[in-house]
Design an enzyme around this catalytic site. Structure first.
Site, PDB file in Angstrom:
ATOM      1  N   SER A  14      27.099  29.974  24.244  1.00 15.89           N
ATOM      2  CA  SER A  14      26.664  29.160  25.383  1.00 15.89           C
ATOM      3  C   SER A  14      25.804  29.964  26.352  1.00 15.89           C
ATOM      4  O   SER A  14      25.168  29.381  27.234  1.00 15.89           O
ATOM      5  CB  SER A  14      27.882  28.602  26.121  1.00 15.89           C
TER       6      SER A  14
ATOM      7  N   HIS B 169      24.778  24.792  20.054  1.00 16.37           N
ATOM      8  CA  HIS B 169      25.718  24.860  21.167  1.00 16.37           C
ATOM      9  C   HIS B 169      26.365  23.495  21.386  1.00 16.37           C
ATOM     10  O   HIS B 169      25.756  22.573  21.934  1.00 16.37           O
ATOM     11  CB  HIS B 169      24.988  25.313  22.438  1.00 16.37           C
TER      12      HIS B 169
ATOM     13  N   GLU C 246      23.000  21.248  22.113  1.00 15.85           N
ATOM     14  CA  GLU C 246      21.881  22.081  22.540  1.00 15.85           C
ATOM     15  C   GLU C 246      21.491  22.965  21.354  1.00 15.85           C
ATOM     16  O   GLU C 246      22.280  23.796  20.909  1.00 15.85           O
ATOM     17  CB  GLU C 246      22.318  22.940  23.731  1.00 15.85           C
TER      18      GLU C 246
ATOM     19  N   ASN D 212      23.690  25.421  30.910  1.00 14.87           N
ATOM     20  CA  ASN D 212      24.514  26.344  31.688  1.00 14.87           C
ATOM     21  C   ASN D 212      23.706  27.122  32.712  1.00 14.87           C
ATOM     22  O   ASN D 212      24.214  27.468  33.778  1.00 14.87           O
ATOM     23  CB  ASN D 212      25.262  27.297  30.759  1.00 14.87           C
TER      24      ASN D 212
END
Length: 696
Positions: free
Chosen positions: A410, A431, A443, A481
């Site tokens: 991540s 991800h 992702e 993130n």
């Protein structure tokens, strides 16, 4: 160009829609249909009419390529076409195969009879675009499936197989094969038996019990559809089908439709519709790229994430080999997967047979050697580069040529991870978001050397397992993130300024998030973020800035799993309770930095948190980490709970006005040196605010 064909088969005129891929109700198709219906009615050699589409689609509804163009309102509009069908003096039969959605279903409801393939998908999903059916769907569907079922279908956008509607007046016949042949035979029977022409508009709806059904539905929608007006407008329109004459109900439906069409909610939902389709188109990857075969998947790590990832593939019939270091960890992982499936079965979503079918596709191992024949391996191990190195070195050793090596990282640098192998072109980031068997976002992280066919295969596979794939470049945190860090920092800054964690959470929940950042942190576990911050501090001690969350963690408060985090929790209850201990920690943190708290409004909280997302998103866009502003929206809508009726952070910023966003950021930055460092304005955002051009 003709969007329909006309032929006569044994005195039945067969009109076939020809507007691929889903026979959208384009202006050309609408016009062709009316011309051909008039031709059939005028032909003494024609006794009946059958209208149909293709095996893929009777019609998927409106033609999205005409949205925003004059053709949408060019006559004959769909309501007129439906009236033409209703008033034909010869039997009109709709032969339904594939999808029959939105305007396609409204059209079929204008026919006198309907014959459908058992597997055909039927529904009115307009509410998912912030709209309601605008061509009589809210008035006709209740007349053929009943008020309660119609309410549910229209307010949720539920799509149902024709087989499940066989006992309703919606369908006159449901068949397993050759729906067109069955429809022609049915039309001939109608003629031979001189059956009356049935018009849905003439069916009466009994008002008995309707008020109770409508009130129960209204209460459910008001409690469950926060910020969305379309579901309630749908209910209002359906209510009209019970208590108004049919033509008055049609007029009322149209008024509501036009209101919704001009609403910010519908603009946001239509933006999402287009954005999801754009996200899987990569400019330098041809649409006809040959995909790699993925018939067997290996997953490393049987924890929560690894188990959830495995379920995605088991769900679509792809065998999975699950790897762990110890047998007891494997056993726990398999037990969790089974328990998840059995819970789904108890809710009636899958059968006991499906549970066993999926579990039979799962095998386990303690050795990487058993990955020799897998086509794709995905690691879901601890977020540490040394651990990743050990995993990818082993994968490189055992996996066959042409297999795809994927990381679920991540935050870590995918290019470094790819460098642990002799085949960086086969390495990609996949991800998943927790819980991986539920969350829609995938992702897909493209490394510097990731092969185009690996990227194309990953996108196609993501769609196959029901995810919303978005491609990201490599940076710390990728798209989602990285933006989350800015969002949380903005929330923390609002807290230091004087807001409480609970006020911040409530302000953002009122904006439309299901949970604010501090409730989310307690749910996810505060120790995860603490570990990331400690890793960054070790890598760059001079750049480390302590945060309140560190003090919370140092007190042994890691969230719900320890019964205390930003809030406290009673045993067996996840309801957050404001805790004076946290208030005191925040107070001491402010005092140590010489901060005098002030009143922070809910609107300022929202602006700080959302504009921080927008500003970071603009930087990500400028750096080429994201291909499009709309890709960023899809990430935040599907992975981070951004309210759908707002359309995503980048779309929301453009609705607010980029000038206003930039002005607010500059005002925040002027407050102090610390604020100026945080609110470093993205040049791209400032450029577009000045030019008034939308971010793309």
């Amino acid at each position: 160009m003709s969007h329909a064909t006309y032929e006569i088969k044994d005195r039945v005129a067969l009109i076939t829609f020809q507007n691929p891929p889903v026979n959208g109700m384009s202006y050309a198709l609408r016009k062709n249909l009316v011309v051909f219906v008039d031709q059939a009615e005028a032909d003494s050699g024609v006794d009946a009419i059958v209208i149909t589409g293709s095996a893929r689609a009777f019609s998927g509804g409106a033609d999205v390529t005409e949205f925003g163009t004059p053709k949408v309102l060019q006559q004959p509009i769909l309501r007129v076409v439906i009236e033409v069908l209703e008033n034909v003096t010869k039997p009109v039969v709709a032969a339904i195969d594939g999808v029959c959605l939105g305007g396609g279903l409204e059209l079929a409801l204008g026919a006198h009879y309907r014959v459908a393939a058992a597997h055909a998908q039927i529904g009115l999903p307009e509410v998912k675009l912030g709209l309601l059916p605008g061509a009589g769907g809210t008035q006709r569907l209740p007349r053929v499936v009943g008020l309660e079922k119609a309410l549910h279908m229209i307010t949720t956008g539920q799509v149902i197989k024709a087989k499940a509607l066989a006992d309703t007046a919606l369908l006159d016949k449901v068949v397993e094969t050759d729906v067109v042949g069955a429809a022609i035979a049915f039309a001939k029977e109608v003629v031979a038996q001189n059956l009356p022409l049935k018009r849905v508009r003439d069916i009466e709806i009994s008002p008995e019990g309707a008020n109770e059904i409508l009130q129960a539905a209204r209460e459910k929608l008001e409690n469950g559809k926060k910020g969305q007006i379309a579901p309630l407008k749908c209910l209002d329109a359906v209510q009209a089908s019970v208590f108004m004459p049919f033509d008055d109900g049609l007029k009322f439906e149209r008024e509501l439709f036009l209101q919704l069409m001009s609403s910010p909610e519908s603009a946001a939902m239509r933006h999402i519709f287009s954005a999801e389709r754009a996200a899987t188109k990569i400019p330098d990857v041809p649409a006809d790229t040959l995909l790699r075969k993925v018939e067997k998947v290996g997953v490393i790590g049987a924890g929560t994430m690894g188990g959830g990832i495995s379920m995605n593939f088991l769900n679509v019939g792809i065998p999975v080999v699950l790897l762990e270091q110890k047998q007891d960890a494997l056993d726990r992982g398999v037990a969790t997967i089974r328990r998840n499936y059995e819970n789904t079965m108890k809710k009636g979503r899958i059968t006991a047979e499906q549970v066993e079918e999926r579990m039979a596709l799962l095998s386990t191992t303690l050795s990487y050697d058993d990955f020799a024949d897998v086509d794709l391996a995905i690691e879901a191990v601890f977020e540490n580069m040394d651990v990743k190195k050990a995993v990818f070195s082993e994968l490189d050793r055992v996996m066959k040529k042409g297999a795809i090596l994927a990381s679920n990282t991540s935050t870590l640098d995918l290019n470094v991870i790819a460098g642990f192998t002799s085949r960086p072109e086969d390495v990609i980031g996949l991800h998943f978001f927790s819980p991986a068997n539920v969350m829609k976002l995938l992702e897909i992280v493209r490394g510097e050397k990731t092969a185009k066919d690996v990227l194309a295969t990953s996108i196609a596979l993501g769609k196959k397992i029901g995810k919303k794939p978005v491609v990201s470049g490599v940076c710390d945190g990728f798209i989602g993130n990285r933006m989350l860090y800015a969002y949380r920092d903005a929330a923390d800054n609002a807290m230091l300024a004087g807001a409480s964690p609970s006020q911040i959470d409530k302000a953002l929940e009122n904006f439309g998030f299901a949970m604010g950042p501090y409730r989310v942190a307690d749910l996810a576990g505060l120790d995860i973020g603490w570990a990331v911050r400690k890793r960054r501090a070790e890598a760059n001690p001079d750049a480390y800035v302590p945060v309140v969350a560190d003090r919370i963690c140092e007190a042994g408060r890691f969230g719900q799993k320890t019964g205390a985090g930003w809030y406290k929790y009673e045993a067996g209850n996840r309801t957050p309770i404001v805790d004076p201990v946290v208030e005191n920690i925040v107070k001491e943190f402010r005092e140590a930095r010489g901060i005098t708290p002030r009143v922070v409004s809910d609107q300022e909280i929202v602006n700080r948190c959302i504009f921080a997302l927008v500003n970071e998103g603009a930087k990500i866009l400028e750096e080429g980490i994201a291909l499009r502003a709309s890709d960023i929206d899809i990430v935040y809508l599907n992975g981070y709970g951004f309210p759908a009726h707002r359309g995503g952070p980048m779309h929301y910023a453009q609705q607010v006005g980029l000038f206003n966003v930039v002005r607010a950021i500059k005002r925040f930055a002027a407050a102090s040196e610390a604020e100026a460092r945080f609110w470093k304005l993205a040049p791209l955002l400032e450029k577009h605010a000045e030019s008034n051009e939308p971010l793309k």
